[in-house]
Write a protein that holds these residues in place. Structure first.
Motif, PDB file in Angstrom:
ATOM      1  N   UNK A   1       0.827  -1.200   0.000  1.00  0.00           N
ATOM      2  CA  UNK A   1       0.000   0.000   0.000  1.00  0.00           C
ATOM      3  C   UNK A   1       0.866   1.257   0.000  1.00  0.00           C
ATOM      4  N   UNK A   2       0.362   2.309  -0.661  1.00  0.00           N
ATOM      5  CA  UNK A   2       0.998   3.621  -0.575  1.00  0.00           C
ATOM      6  C   UNK A   2       0.171   4.476   0.374  1.00  0.00           C
ATOM      7  N   UNK A   3       0.854   5.141   1.285  1.00  0.00           N
ATOM      8  CA  UNK A   3       0.172   5.879   2.353  1.00  0.00           C
ATOM      9  C   UNK A   3       0.685   7.314   2.415  1.00  0.00           C
ATOM     10  N   UNK A   4      -0.237   8.254   2.396  1.00  0.00           N
ATOM     11  CA  UNK A   4       0.094   9.670   2.530  1.00  0.00           C
ATOM     12  C   UNK A   4      -0.464  10.208   3.838  1.00  0.00           C
ATOM     13  N   UNK A   5       0.222  11.171   4.407  1.00  0.00           N
ATOM     14  CA  UNK A   5      -0.261  11.887   5.577  1.00  0.00           C
ATOM     15  C   UNK A   5      -0.560  13.322   5.154  1.00  0.00           C
ATOM     16  N   UNK A   6      -1.773  13.780   5.436  1.00  0.00           N
ATOM     17  CA  UNK A   6      -2.172  15.161   5.154  1.00  0.00           C
ATOM     18  C   UNK A   6      -2.269  15.915   6.477  1.00  0.00           C
ATOM     19  N   UNK A   7      -1.632  17.071   6.528  1.00  0.00           N
ATOM     20  CA  UNK A   7      -1.693  17.927   7.721  1.00  0.00           C
ATOM     21  C   UNK A   7      -2.144  19.315   7.287  1.00  0.00           C
ATOM     22  N   UNK A   8      -3.343  19.699   7.686  1.00  0.00           N
ATOM     23  CA  UNK A   8      -3.821  21.063   7.464  1.00  0.00           C
ATOM     24  C   UNK A   8      -3.333  21.912   8.632  1.00  0.00           C
ATOM     25  N   UNK A   9      -2.702  23.028   8.331  1.00  0.00           N
ATOM     26  CA  UNK A   9      -2.076  23.808   9.394  1.00  0.00           C
ATOM     27  C   UNK A   9      -2.324  25.297   9.220  1.00  0.00           C
ATOM     28  N   UNK A  10      -2.270  26.018  10.344  1.00  0.00           N
ATOM     29  CA  UNK A  10      -2.501  27.460  10.334  1.00  0.00           C
ATOM     30  C   UNK A  10      -1.808  28.077  11.549  1.00  0.00           C
ATOM     31  N   UNK A  11      -0.786  28.888  11.292  1.00  0.00           N
ATOM     32  CA  UNK A  11      -0.165  29.650  12.353  1.00  0.00           C
ATOM     33  C   UNK A  11       0.610  28.864  13.391  1.00  0.00           C
ATOM     34  N   UNK A  12       1.136  27.685  13.026  1.00  0.00           N
ATOM     35  CA  UNK A  12       1.868  26.862  13.999  1.00  0.00           C
ATOM     36  C   UNK A  12       3.154  26.306  13.389  1.00  0.00           C
ATOM     37  N   UNK A  13       3.979  27.173  12.872  1.00  0.00           N
ATOM     38  CA  UNK A  13       5.191  26.738  12.171  1.00  0.00           C
ATOM     39  C   UNK A  13       6.097  25.878  13.042  1.00  0.00           C
ATOM     40  N   UNK A  14       6.359  26.308  14.277  1.00  0.00           N
ATOM     41  CA  UNK A  14       7.274  25.567  15.144  1.00  0.00           C
ATOM     42  C   UNK A  14       6.716  24.195  15.498  1.00  0.00           C
ATOM     43  N   UNK A  15       5.429  24.168  15.805  1.00  0.00           N
ATOM     44  CA  UNK A  15       4.785  22.902  16.136  1.00  0.00           C
ATOM     45  C   UNK A  15       4.816  21.952  14.943  1.00  0.00           C
ATOM     46  N   UNK A  16       4.542  22.480  13.766  1.00  0.00           N
ATOM     47  CA  UNK A  16       4.535  21.666  12.553  1.00  0.00           C
ATOM     48  C   UNK A  16       5.922  21.088  12.275  1.00  0.00           C
ATOM     49  N   UNK A  17       6.951  21.912  12.441  1.00  0.00           N
ATOM     50  CA  UNK A  17       8.322  21.448  12.220  1.00  0.00           C
ATOM     51  C   UNK A  17       8.665  20.302  13.159  1.00  0.00           C
ATOM     52  N   UNK A  18       8.248  20.422  14.401  1.00  0.00           N
ATOM     53  CA  UNK A  18       8.534  19.364  15.380  1.00  0.00           C
ATOM     54  C   UNK A  18       7.796  18.081  15.015  1.00  0.00           C
TER      55      UNK A  18
END
Length: 290
Positions: A1-18
């Motif tokens: 199987x091929x699996x993708x992760x989708x992350x919708x984000x807004x105003x949380x650059x540091x959290x997203x990077x971590x």
């Protein structure tokens, strides 16, 4: 199987990077992580990553951002996992999701068990999440291993791409959305089971930044469930108790509100939405005017 992760984000650059760095420790790496944001100011792609990271930009809002990413991924992946940018999955999360879909052809949606949820309190730290995941791993879950649900909790949910078809997140549920996850996955129940696999675990930090105002959220707590009942995607037996619990909590706690919840703002939003529903106005998008 091929699996993708989708992350919708807004105003949380540091959290997203971590979170992106943390996903590198998964026992089954994603084949791609797709970040969906209003513009490049909200994201920072790591210079090196053990998996491909792509960016898509489009209208702001939980539903709209997820749809933007979904449109470019359905034909390329077998499984699509949605994570909130403040969700911390166990190290085996994606491996277990892949196994769940491979072994159960009739499953349309799989979500993991949230062992701690910071959305219900002042919020959690990464350290809190790591402790909670270690504790969950050391304990034996006493309930059933698989539980059917009306819909899935959007902080962590995975869909079988072949069963999604033309179903999309409802963009009338604007901004933070509120129940757009339940609406989307509930509509997939006609195509397969929507389940929680209790051995798949994670922690929702419940970070308060990037969320909508108290009054807007309070309006959505009433308008969105009524809209979804009328739409026919969510049963009244699920939506009405949820709505009344939220109104009751806002009313009871408005005299001595928690410092991290705008109870009075939520209550004002509740009352305005109740007035609009009584007038026959069922408009989830009205929050844009508040």
């Amino acid at each position: 199987m091929k699996l993708a992760v989708i992350i919708a984000t807004l105003g949380r650059r540091e959290q997203l990077t971590r979170l992106l760095e943390y996903l590198g420790g998964q026992t089954r790496l994603p084949d791609e992580v797709i970040l969906s944001a209003p513009d490049a100011a909200h994201v920072e792609v790591p210079k090196s990553s053990p998996f491909p990271v792509s960016l898509v930009f489009g209208p702001m809002g939980s539903s709209a951002q997820r749809n933007t990413a979904l449109g470019s991924s359905l034909g390329r992946f077998d499984v699509i996992t949605f994570f909130d940018d403040d969700f911390v999955p166990s190290a085996e999360y994606l491996e277990q999701v892949e196994t769940a879909f491979a072994e159960n052809e009739g499953w349309a949606v799989v979500m993991g068990m949230v062992v701690r949820d910071g959305a219900k309190n002042a919020g959690l730290t990464w350290e809190d999440a790591e402790v909670a995941l270690r504790e969950a791993k050391s304990k034996t879950h006493r309930g059933p291993p698989v539980v059917d649900h009306v819909g899935a909790y959007g902080c962590n949910m995975s869909c079988r791409s072949s069963m999604v078809g033309d179903v999309r997140f409802d963009e009338r549920l604007v901004l933070y959305g509120w129940q757009e996850d339940i609406d989307f996955t509930s509509r997939l129940r006609s195509r397969g089971r929507v389940v929680c696999v209790t051995s798949i675990t994670g922690v929702h930090l419940g970070i308060k930044s990037g969320r909508t105002s108290g009054e807007r959220f309070g309006y959505s707590q009433v308008a969105n469930p009524i809209y979804l009942i009328r739409k026919g995607s969510v049963p009244a037996s699920f939506a009405l108790p949820l709505m009344f619990r939220n109104i009751a909590a806002n009313l009871a706690k408005s005299l001595r509100p928690e410092p991290y919840v705008d109870r009075r703002g939520r209550l004002r939003g509740n009352m305005l939405a109740i007035l609009h529903v009584a007038m026959g106005r069922i408009e989830p998008e009205y929050v844009l005017k508040i």
